[in-house]
Design an enzyme around this catalytic site. Structure first.
Site, PDB file in Angstrom:
ATOM      1  N   ASP A 270       3.939   6.680 -21.445  1.00  0.00           N
ATOM      2  CA  ASP A 270       2.682   6.640 -22.171  1.00  0.00           C
ATOM      3  C   ASP A 270       2.624   8.288 -22.439  1.00  0.00           C
ATOM      4  OD1 ASP A 270      -0.293   4.589 -22.633  1.00  0.00           O
ATOM      5  OD2 ASP A 270       0.463   6.578 -23.745  1.00  0.00           O
TER       6      ASP A 270
HETATM    7  C1  GLC Z   1      -2.270   7.052 -25.805  1.00  0.00           C
HETATM    8  C2  GLC Z   1      -2.260   5.278 -25.548  1.00  0.00           C
HETATM    9  C3  GLC Z   1      -0.761   4.503 -26.093  1.00  0.00           C
HETATM   10  C4  GLC Z   1      -0.413   5.277 -27.633  1.00  0.00           C
HETATM   11  C5  GLC Z   1       0.083   6.707 -27.009  1.00  0.00           C
HETATM   12  C6  GLC Z   1       0.458   7.421 -28.256  1.00  0.00           C
HETATM   13  O1  GLC Z   1      -2.796   7.609 -24.909  1.00  0.00           O
HETATM   14  O2  GLC Z   1      -2.041   5.055 -24.290  1.00  0.00           O
HETATM   15  O3  GLC Z   1      -1.241   3.334 -26.348  1.00  0.00           O
HETATM   16  O4  GLC Z   1       0.615   4.639 -27.836  1.00  0.00           O
HETATM   17  O5  GLC Z   1      -1.156   7.533 -26.481  1.00  0.00           O
HETATM   18  O6  GLC Z   1      -0.737   7.569 -29.410  1.00  0.00           O
END
Ligand code: GLC
Length: 736
Positions: A270
């Site tokens: 993430d």
């Molecule tokens: C965010 C979220 C994740 C998302 C990623 C990219 O912090 O936790 O679900 O896909 O970053 O945007």
């Protein structure tokens, strides 16, 4: 018969891998954010200059938040035409509940229990996103959660692993289609692996400490369903699990995901979660973080600048083996080959496709359909609904009644603000009534989706008197209250679950003027509306329904669609009950006693306000003739259960017939109910149908504390009905 296509892909992967330098391998494991939308904190190195330089060196394998065929073509051209090996980028984006044309937030869609409609909604999202250059979505989010304080419950499928697993499969299938090499299919990403939804006290990004039974029986099943549906990627999660940050957890990412389950796609971190191993206090620095995460099975670093800075040196220093990189790069390249990106890196950059296939009528029709199916009728005393279509004076009141932005919900980067059909616009289509609109309260808007906390007005009462006057002169009052679309979603945990701002006051003031109120909720999570439940005759849960929100709500209020939704998540009476859920354990003192020594609160009932699986209809359904075909069964038998269902009311309608079991005595304790089957049953008024379910090992077993799936002989109950609290039950026994 060897699958020559895949053998070709594997051969092509190995042949390409053999040509790559360590820096180029690390490059494939590195993902940068684009230069536009930001979906997380920007690290100090996050400048466009760094990104372009690294792109040219072949140090970038993927980008996120780059969209539009022109922008994608620009970065893809650099990767393909200006680097030594010309390896195309995979372009990711959060296509969570639609791209431009928005379907209901995922929690709302889960309330439809309509797997076909949910799959179709994901299919449309993929068609629109891929037309915009995107070939990978960071969805479906499959986190089970029992805690409405957590803002991201809006993004998932609720509290139950069985329903969550079925929906995970439908969404993966919708995104990936039946041929990933087509340019209207995109790689899906089951997230957040794992247990993010059990964030302690519902606080965002908090610790997670759960037992192996909860992990294996509640958290992991939807991920396993996604893997079994051939999901191409998995995103790990920000949380630690029992003391180990997930992105550094070999147990989760290698032992379970890649070895036990045989997942052959790749794991994306993430946003900067690899970096965050340091702030978790699990790695001292980026070098340590890179070592821990890569050996634990995190294959790609999202906007963390950790792998790109540290991995090559760790290999050169002999701290990690190059095989760790080779495994990750093989996985990443395989997905790119399967997407057809090596055969045509610009296949998703078709301007004509972009013009034709975004925002068209058929997409709006489809999201309207699933929006109607997502609406849950919580209460309808005196049958205030459906509204009469003519001759009525209706007062429409509330800060969300004319809202065109909030109903789009959170997580809708690809869409345009203020494009939802409002409730006001939807109800204005019904022209043979008198409709008077009064806001009652203004919204207090924050300035963007990602910085300011938006709230509902909590100071200015100046518009309440007009609302009261409108209510006084009306036959029926429709009030639209709830949360702003950005009061749930990532970074939006709440400690209260009441109607925000002065809405409760507005509701009570209007109620004094006219008791015939239809309360329509627009919210991204279960809310504590105990006063409303005790006083307001009709309550409709309308979530945040996306682009066609107002039309869907108006269709239901006027009876052009008979509501069929069922709650995918329990509604508590008060926040003190949270986490509260239907599949609870009996405890050692379950029964109410004359003394205090039993499992309860002294200041609240144990029961929820509305249980999982609850939802009413304008018609009524009668269950009869509930039967198990047989008495005793061996653990390998298939058990047939049938029940007759009759539409005994005045409207055609649809019932979600639910089947639950209870394993009365287990080597580890089992919940008092577990959903193990459901069927959507449309019935014309007066019509009857026999519904059949099958119970097999798959439904009757559970995971023990070692994560092994077992089925134990013993006494069981089976329940069937229109909610998790159904009283219809039968007993049966399993023998060895
Ligand atoms: C965010 C979220 C994740 C998302 C990623 C990219 O912090 O936790 O679900 O896909 O970053 O945007």
């Amino acid at each position: 018969m060897i699958d020559t296509k895949n053998e070709t892909i594997n051969e092509r992967v190995d042949s390409l891998l053999s040509k790559m330098t360590i820096e180029e391998k690390v490059g494939q494991m590195n993902q940068y954010n684009g230069f536009w939308d930001v979906t997380g904190p920007v690290p100090e190195e996050g400048t466009a200059k760094t990104k372009f330089e690294h792109l040219k060196k072949g140090w970038v394998g993927s980008m996120l938040n780059v969209r539009g065929t022109e922008n994608v073509k620009e970065v893809q051209r650099i990767a393909v035409e200006e680097t030594r090996l010309g390896i195309p980028l995979i372009i990711g984006f959060d296509v969570i509940h639609g791209y431009k044309t928005l379907s209901p937030i995922p929690l709302a869609e889960a309330a439809s229990w309509d797997l076909e409609a949910i799959e179709k909604s994901a299919r449309i999202a993929a068609i629109e996103a891929s037309a915009s250059g995107i070939n990978w979505t960071f969805a479906p989010m499959v986190d089970i959660s029992r805690d409405a304080r957590w803002g991201r419950v809006m993004e998932g499928a609720g509290e139950d692993p069985y329903l969550g697993s079925k929906i995970a499969k439908a969404r993966v299938k919708g995104f990936q289609g039946d041929d990933l090499s087509k340019n209207n299919t995109i790689a899906a990403c089951a997230k957040h692996f794992a247990a993010y939804g059990f964030s302690e006290s519902g606080k965002e990004y908090n610790t997670v400490d759960i037992g192996t039974s909860t992990l294996h029986n509640l958290v992991l099943p939807p991920f396993k369903a996604a893997v079994d549906s051939d999901v191409k990627t998995i995103m790990n999660s920000f949380n630690e699990l029992n003391g180990v940050p997930v992105t550094a957890s070999k147990y989760l990412q290698r032992d379970i995901l890649k070895e036990k389950w045989g997942f052959n796609g790749f794991v994306i971190s993430d946003w900067a979660s690899i970096n965050e191993i340091i702030s978790w206090g699990h790695a001292e620095n980026k070098r340590e973080a890179a070592k821990l995460a890569s050996t634990a099975g995190s294959d790609m670093d999202m906007e963390g600048y950790v792998y790109v800075r540290e991995l090559a040196k760790l290999v050169e220093d002999g701290v990690i083996k190059e095989e760790i990189l080779d495994d990750a790069v093989r996985r990443i390249l395989r997905v790119k080959f399967e997407l057809g990106l090596f055969d045509d890196p610009y296949k998703y950059c078709d301007e004509e496709n972009e013009k034709q296939n975004i925002g068209n009528k058929s997409h709006h029709d489809a999201v309207l359909d699933v929006a109607k199916k997502s609406i849950v009728l919580l209460k309808n005393k005196n049958n205030l609904l459906p509204l009469k279509k003519k001759g009525q004076k209706i007062a429409l009141i509330g800060p969300l009644a004319d809202e065109k932005n909030s109903p789009l919900g959170s997580w809708r980067l690809g869409s345009d603000d203020n494009t939802a059909i409002s409730v006001l616009e939807g109800m204005q289509q019904y022209k043979e009534n008198t409709l008077v609109f009064e806001k009652g309260l203004d919204l207090v808007e924050g300035n963007t989706a990602f910085t300011q906390q938006v709230n509902i007005n909590n100071t200015d009462r100046s518009k309440i008197k007009e609302a009261i006057a409108a209510a006084k002169n009306a036959d029926v009052v429709v009030m639209v209250l709830g949360e702003h679309g950005f009061q749930s979603g990532e970074g939006r945990s709440r400690t209260e679950l009441d109607l925000p701002g002065l809405q409760q006051e507005l509701l009570e003031e209007v109620y004094k003027a006219n008791k015939n109120i239809v309360l329509v909720l627009n919210n991204g999570r279960p809310l504590t509306i105990e006063w409303a439940d005790a006083n307001i005759p009709t309550i409709v849960e309308a979530w945040q329904l996306g682009s066609q929100s107002g039309n869907a709500i108006a269709n239901v209020l006027y009876g052009d669609y008979n509501p069929s939704g069922k709650l995918p998540m329990t509604f508590p009476r008060n926040v003190g009950q949270v986490p509260i859920y239907y599949n609870y354990k009996s405890t050692g003192r379950p029964n109410k006693e004359s003394h205090v020594f039993w499992s309860h609160y002294i200041d609240s009932e144990n029961t929820p306000l509305y249980p999982f699986g609850h939802g009413l209809s304008y018609t009524s359904f009668e269950y009869s003739n509930f039967k198990i075909h047989g008495e005793k069964f061996s653990i390998n038998d298939e058990i047939k259960v049938t029940v007759d269902l009759k539409n005994s009311g005045e409207y055609d309608g649809k019932e979600v017939v639910q089947l639950y079991i209870r394993d009365l005595f287990g080597s580890t304790t089992r919940p008092v109910r577990e959903l193990k089957g459901f069927e959507l049953v449309p019935l014309k008024k007066g019509e009857s149908k026999t519904i059949e379910f099958k119970l097999t090992r798959k439904e009757l077993g559970f995971f023990d504390n070692q994560g092994n799936y077992i089925v134990e002989p013993g006494k069981f109950k089976v329940f069937v009905g229109g909610s998790s609290t159904t009283k219809l039950e039968l007993d049966f026994e399993l023998t060895e």
